[in-house]
Design a protein around this motif. Structure first.
Motif, PDB file in Angstrom:
ATOM      1  N   UNK A  46      51.985  33.423  52.617  1.00  0.00           N
ATOM      2  CA  UNK A  46      52.753  34.611  52.233  1.00  0.00           C
ATOM      3  C   UNK A  46      52.378  35.034  50.811  1.00  0.00           C
ATOM      4  N   UNK A  47      52.280  34.090  49.890  1.00  0.00           N
ATOM      5  CA  UNK A  47      51.890  34.415  48.507  1.00  0.00           C
ATOM      6  C   UNK A  47      50.518  35.076  48.486  1.00  0.00           C
ATOM      7  N   UNK A  48      49.587  34.593  49.295  1.00  0.00           N
ATOM      8  CA  UNK A  48      48.250  35.182  49.367  1.00  0.00           C
ATOM      9  C   UNK A  48      48.301  36.599  49.930  1.00  0.00           C
ATOM     10  N   UNK A  49      49.114  36.808  50.999  1.00  0.00           N
ATOM     11  CA  UNK A  49      49.252  38.153  51.574  1.00  0.00           C
ATOM     12  C   UNK A  49      49.810  39.122  50.541  1.00  0.00           C
ATOM     13  N   UNK A  50      50.853  38.706  49.833  1.00  0.00           N
ATOM     14  CA  UNK A  50      51.470  39.561  48.820  1.00  0.00           C
ATOM     15  C   UNK A  50      50.438  39.906  47.746  1.00  0.00           C
ATOM     16  N   UNK A  51      49.681  38.929  47.316  1.00  0.00           N
ATOM     17  CA  UNK A  51      48.633  39.162  46.307  1.00  0.00           C
ATOM     18  C   UNK A  51      47.651  40.229  46.792  1.00  0.00           C
ATOM     19  N   UNK A  52      47.225  40.126  48.046  1.00  0.00           N
ATOM     20  CA  UNK A  52      46.253  41.084  48.591  1.00  0.00           C
ATOM     21  C   UNK A  52      46.842  42.479  48.784  1.00  0.00           C
ATOM     22  N   UNK A  53      48.161  42.579  48.908  1.00  0.00           N
ATOM     23  CA  UNK A  53      48.819  43.882  49.061  1.00  0.00           C
ATOM     24  C   UNK A  53      48.936  44.646  47.738  1.00  0.00           C
ATOM     25  N   UNK A  54      48.573  44.015  46.629  1.00  0.00           N
ATOM     26  CA  UNK A  54      48.771  44.625  45.312  1.00  0.00           C
ATOM     27  C   UNK A  54      47.450  44.784  44.549  1.00  0.00           C
ATOM     28  N   UNK A  55      46.440  45.425  45.162  1.00  0.00           N
ATOM     29  CA  UNK A  55      45.133  45.529  44.488  1.00  0.00           C
ATOM     30  C   UNK A  55      45.176  46.332  43.187  1.00  0.00           C
ATOM     31  N   UNK A  56      45.989  47.392  43.119  1.00  0.00           N
ATOM     32  CA  UNK A  56      46.060  48.203  41.904  1.00  0.00           C
ATOM     33  C   UNK A  56      46.585  47.357  40.738  1.00  0.00           C
ATOM     34  N   UNK A  57      47.543  46.521  41.020  1.00  0.00           N
ATOM     35  CA  UNK A  57      48.121  45.655  40.001  1.00  0.00           C
ATOM     36  C   UNK A  57      47.090  44.631  39.535  1.00  0.00           C
ATOM     37  N   UNK A  58      46.323  44.075  40.480  1.00  0.00           N
ATOM     38  CA  UNK A  58      45.321  43.061  40.144  1.00  0.00           C
ATOM     39  C   UNK A  58      44.168  43.636  39.323  1.00  0.00           C
ATOM     40  N   UNK A  59      43.997  44.958  39.344  1.00  0.00           N
ATOM     41  CA  UNK A  59      42.968  45.575  38.502  1.00  0.00           C
ATOM     42  C   UNK A  59      43.365  45.536  37.029  1.00  0.00           C
ATOM     43  N   UNK A  61      46.077  43.376  35.758  1.00  0.00           N
ATOM     44  CA  UNK A  61      46.690  42.113  35.339  1.00  0.00           C
ATOM     45  C   UNK A  61      46.194  40.952  36.202  1.00  0.00           C
ATOM     46  N   UNK A  62      46.275  39.760  35.632  1.00  0.00           N
ATOM     47  CA  UNK A  62      46.203  38.560  36.460  1.00  0.00           C
ATOM     48  C   UNK A  62      47.556  38.498  37.168  1.00  0.00           C
ATOM     49  N   UNK A  63      47.589  38.035  38.401  1.00  0.00           N
ATOM     50  CA  UNK A  63      48.830  38.028  39.179  1.00  0.00           C
ATOM     51  C   UNK A  63      49.141  36.612  39.641  1.00  0.00           C
ATOM     52  N   UNK A  64      50.363  36.187  39.374  1.00  0.00           N
ATOM     53  CA  UNK A  64      50.841  34.867  39.788  1.00  0.00           C
ATOM     54  C   UNK A  64      52.045  35.101  40.700  1.00  0.00           C
ATOM     55  N   UNK A  65      51.931  34.711  41.966  1.00  0.00           N
ATOM     56  CA  UNK A  65      52.995  34.907  42.950  1.00  0.00           C
ATOM     57  C   UNK A  65      53.525  33.545  43.363  1.00  0.00           C
ATOM     58  N   UNK A  66      54.864  33.362  43.326  1.00  0.00           N
ATOM     59  CA  UNK A  66      55.421  32.070  43.710  1.00  0.00           C
ATOM     60  C   UNK A  66      56.834  32.204  44.256  1.00  0.00           C
ATOM     61  N   UNK A  67      57.312  31.099  44.810  1.00  0.00           N
ATOM     62  CA  UNK A  67      58.684  31.025  45.306  1.00  0.00           C
ATOM     63  C   UNK A  67      59.622  30.824  44.118  1.00  0.00           C
ATOM     64  N   UNK A  68      60.913  31.055  44.316  1.00  0.00           N
ATOM     65  CA  UNK A  68      61.841  30.969  43.197  1.00  0.00           C
ATOM     66  C   UNK A  68      62.111  29.551  42.701  1.00  0.00           C
ATOM     67  N   UNK A  69      61.973  28.556  43.556  1.00  0.00           N
ATOM     68  CA  UNK A  69      62.281  27.189  43.140  1.00  0.00           C
ATOM     69  C   UNK A  69      63.773  27.009  42.901  1.00  0.00           C
ATOM     70  N   UNK A  70      64.139  25.875  42.316  1.00  0.00           N
ATOM     71  CA  UNK A  70      65.565  25.565  42.118  1.00  0.00           C
ATOM     72  C   UNK A  70      66.199  26.407  41.020  1.00  0.00           C
TER      73      UNK A  70
END
Length: 138
Positions: A46-59, A61-70
């Motif tokens: 899912x994190x990889x899919x989300x990353x690929x859905x945001x190409x304009x942003x990746x142009x 910024x570096x993009x770090x996608x993660x779960x919320x954790x505790x």
């Protein structure tokens, strides 16, 4: 909510409607840290899919996608409402009752403010005054 978060939410609502954007923040001017959630949990795929859905942003910024954790970020009124009864840390943009950080049980969350039973007493903080907030472990 930041403009970048609103832009990401708008884009993902079209292609991944079940993904909830919890927080999107620019860190150090060149990194966007994105916390997401999903009813079936957050996977690497899912994190990889989300990353690929945001190409304009990746142009830009570096993009770090993660779960919320505790220590899940709380950035919208509905996040605070969902976790009433849990412990959270709320940091304000400026002094609020002489302090900038309040940790305690979330007592109430309306459309305008959250009420926290902090170590110094009960305090209500308008969402507009909140700089950052997250759940904390018990």
């Amino acid at each position: 909510m930041s403009t970048i978060q609103a832009d990401i939410e708008a884009r993902l609502s079209e292609v991944e409607p079940e993904v909830e954007v919890l927080l999107a923040e620019v860190v150090g001017g060149d990194l966007v840290r994105l916390f997401i959630d999903h009813p079936q949990g957050v996977t690497l795929a899912l994190c990889e899919r989300v990353t690929h859905h945001l190409p304009e942003l990746r142009e830009r910024y570096a993009l770090e996608v993660s779960s919320p954790g505790t220590e899940r970020p709380l950035s919208k009124p509905e996040h605070f409402s969902r976790y009433v009864g849990r412990r959270a840390r709320v940091r304000t943009r400026g002094d609020h009752d002489g302090r900038r950080s309040f940790t305690g049980e979330l007592l109430n969350a309306t459309d305008r403010e959250v009420t926290v039973a902090a170590e110094t007493g009960v305090v209500s903080i308008a969402y507009a005054d909140i700089h950052r907030s997250n759940l904390v472990g018990d």
